[in-house]
Scaffold this active site. Structure first.
Site, mmCIF file in Angstrom:
data_model
loop_
_atom_site.group_PDB
_atom_site.id
_atom_site.type_symbol
_atom_site.label_atom_id
_atom_site.label_comp_id
_atom_site.label_asym_id
_atom_site.label_seq_id
_atom_site.Cartn_x
_atom_site.Cartn_y
_atom_site.Cartn_z
ATOM 1 N N ASN A 240 0.875 -1.178 0.000
ATOM 2 C CA ASN A 240 0.000 0.000 0.000
ATOM 3 C C ASN A 240 0.909 1.224 0.000
ATOM 4 O O ASN A 240 1.485 1.576 1.018
ATOM 5 C CB ASN A 240 -0.907 -0.011 1.240
ATOM 6 C CG ASN A 240 -1.742 1.257 1.347
ATOM 7 O OD1 ASN A 240 -2.067 1.887 0.344
ATOM 8 N ND2 ASN A 240 -2.101 1.623 2.563
ATOM 9 N N LYS B 190 0.279 4.340 -0.348
ATOM 10 C CA LYS B 190 -0.261 5.578 0.226
ATOM 11 C C LYS B 190 -0.002 6.740 -0.746
ATOM 12 O O LYS B 190 -0.069 6.541 -1.953
ATOM 13 C CB LYS B 190 0.303 5.807 1.625
ATOM 14 C CG LYS B 190 0.116 4.573 2.523
ATOM 15 C CD LYS B 190 0.442 4.803 3.963
ATOM 16 C CE LYS B 190 0.219 3.514 4.744
ATOM 17 N NZ LYS B 190 0.429 3.685 6.195
ATOM 18 N N HIS C 272 -9.096 1.615 4.928
ATOM 19 C CA HIS C 272 -7.832 1.755 5.656
ATOM 20 C C HIS C 272 -8.002 2.720 6.826
ATOM 21 O O HIS C 272 -8.795 3.658 6.756
ATOM 22 C CB HIS C 272 -6.739 2.257 4.699
ATOM 23 C CG HIS C 272 -5.366 2.190 5.266
ATOM 24 N ND1 HIS C 272 -4.868 3.141 6.127
ATOM 25 C CD2 HIS C 272 -4.379 1.267 5.119
ATOM 26 C CE1 HIS C 272 -3.632 2.816 6.470
ATOM 27 N NE2 HIS C 272 -3.314 1.683 5.879
ATOM 28 N N GLU D 138 -6.339 5.119 7.832
ATOM 29 C CA GLU D 138 -6.115 6.524 7.491
ATOM 30 C C GLU D 138 -7.341 7.118 6.806
ATOM 31 O O GLU D 138 -7.657 8.296 6.995
ATOM 32 C CB GLU D 138 -4.866 6.648 6.611
ATOM 33 C CG GLU D 138 -3.594 6.353 7.376
ATOM 34 C CD GLU D 138 -2.408 5.963 6.510
ATOM 35 O OE1 GLU D 138 -1.345 5.685 7.084
ATOM 36 O OE2 GLU D 138 -2.553 5.908 5.271
ATOM 37 N N GLU E 111 -5.392 -4.487 10.738
ATOM 38 C CA GLU E 111 -4.372 -3.471 10.923
ATOM 39 C C GLU E 111 -4.642 -2.718 12.222
ATOM 40 O O GLU E 111 -5.430 -1.768 12.241
ATOM 41 C CB GLU E 111 -4.336 -2.509 9.731
ATOM 42 C CG GLU E 111 -5.693 -2.071 9.195
ATOM 43 C CD GLU E 111 -5.632 -0.697 8.552
ATOM 44 O OE1 GLU E 111 -4.578 -0.319 8.046
ATOM 45 O OE2 GLU E 111 -6.663 -0.001 8.594
ATOM 46 N N GLY F 298 2.199 2.985 10.803
ATOM 47 C CA GLY F 298 3.097 4.110 10.622
ATOM 48 C C GLY F 298 3.768 4.589 11.895
ATOM 49 O O GLY F 298 4.353 5.669 11.942
ATOM 50 N N SER G 246 2.699 -2.497 10.250
ATOM 51 C CA SER G 246 4.159 -2.368 10.268
ATOM 52 C C SER G 246 4.885 -3.700 10.086
ATOM 53 O O SER G 246 5.909 -3.958 10.724
ATOM 54 C CB SER G 246 4.635 -1.672 11.557
ATOM 55 O OG SER G 246 4.134 -0.357 11.630
#
Length: 255
Positions: free
Chosen positions: A13, A15, A98, A100, A170, A176, A216
């Site tokens: 991914n 991003k 996701h 985010e 996740e 991150g 991660s």
């Protein structure tokens, strides 16, 4: 992993990283490194990179995905992209929900479900993300939340469509941040997801669904993570922007 029952999938991914020319260069670097993979290899790239990525990946085992999809086929949704647009552009996978997107752009469990249905109805493979915050974990809500998010995302998804679904666990606290769940925590979280699928579709069906870990995972911890029974690969962030690191993760999932 239980490769005899379900596919191992490593999906990058990217991003909001890489211009089209940079995307082409990175994929060209990756292709020989992952050519012998014994797992599925996917790169989910920014919308603007899709044409360059599809062209660069031609003739290789790398599949291209998008990072989001709208739930309507067309209309007054400025800045959005439909499933049919992605399909015609050569996309095969799409990341949905996701953390985010949920945190910064107002994504909800309901819109995750609508986007998932739109992707599946268009013939795309959906990588649906679920996960808890640190506060939710500390309050003891991990199992409840993961099961709820999984079932919400799969509302009205048929057993046949489920064959094109990947769930990515996740933990938000490991996205991150450089903090990774232990292999045991990852396996436990993925197990809660699989249990939710079993409750909705039956245990036999749940055993066939790919459940990735998406917090991660990197070149250093991939071997330990994918060795767990419920971890069927990973949704890879930063490490997917470095060809040697990504190749090591693919190699771990190919064992």
């Amino acid at each position: 992993m239980k490769k005899e029952l379900r596919k191992a999938v490593i999906a990058g991914n990217w991003k909001m990283n890489k211009t089209p020319s940079e995307a082409k260069a990175l994929i060209e670097e990756m292709k020989p490194l992952v050519a012998d993979a014994k797992c599925d290899v996917v790169l989910c790239v920014p919308f603007i990179d899709i044409p360059a990525a599809v062209e660069a990946a031609k003739g290789s085992n790398i599949k291209i995905g998008a990072e989001n999809v709208h739930f309507k086929a067309s209309g007054a949704y400025t800045g959005e992209v439909s499933a049919d647009m992605l399909k015609e552009a050569g996309v095969e996978y799409v990341v949905i929900g996701h953390s985010e997107r949920r945190t910064y752009f107002g994504e909800t469990d309901q819109t995750v479900n609508l986007r998932s249905l739109a992707a599946l109805n268009a013939g795309l493979k959906a990588i649906i993300c679920v996960g808890e915050t640190l506060e939710q974990r500390e309050l003891g809500y991990t199992e409840t939340l993961l099961k709820f998010q999984t079932k919400m995302a799969l509302t009205n998804v048929t057993k046949e469509q489920l064959k094109n679904v990947i769930i990515a666990y996740e933990p938000v606290w490991a996205i991150g941040t450089g903090v990774t769940a232990t292999a045991e925590q990852a396996d436990e979280g993925n197990g809660f997801v699989r249990a939710a699928i079993a409750e909705a579709y039956g245990a036999d069906v749940a055993e066939t669904v790919t459940v990735q870990y998406g917090g991660s995972m990197n070149a250093g911890n991939a071997d330990e993570l994918v060795a767990k029974v419920n971890v069927d690969g990973g949704l890879i962030g930063g490490a997917s922007l470095k060809a040697p690191d990504f190749a090591k993760i693919v190699a771990a999932a190919s064992k």
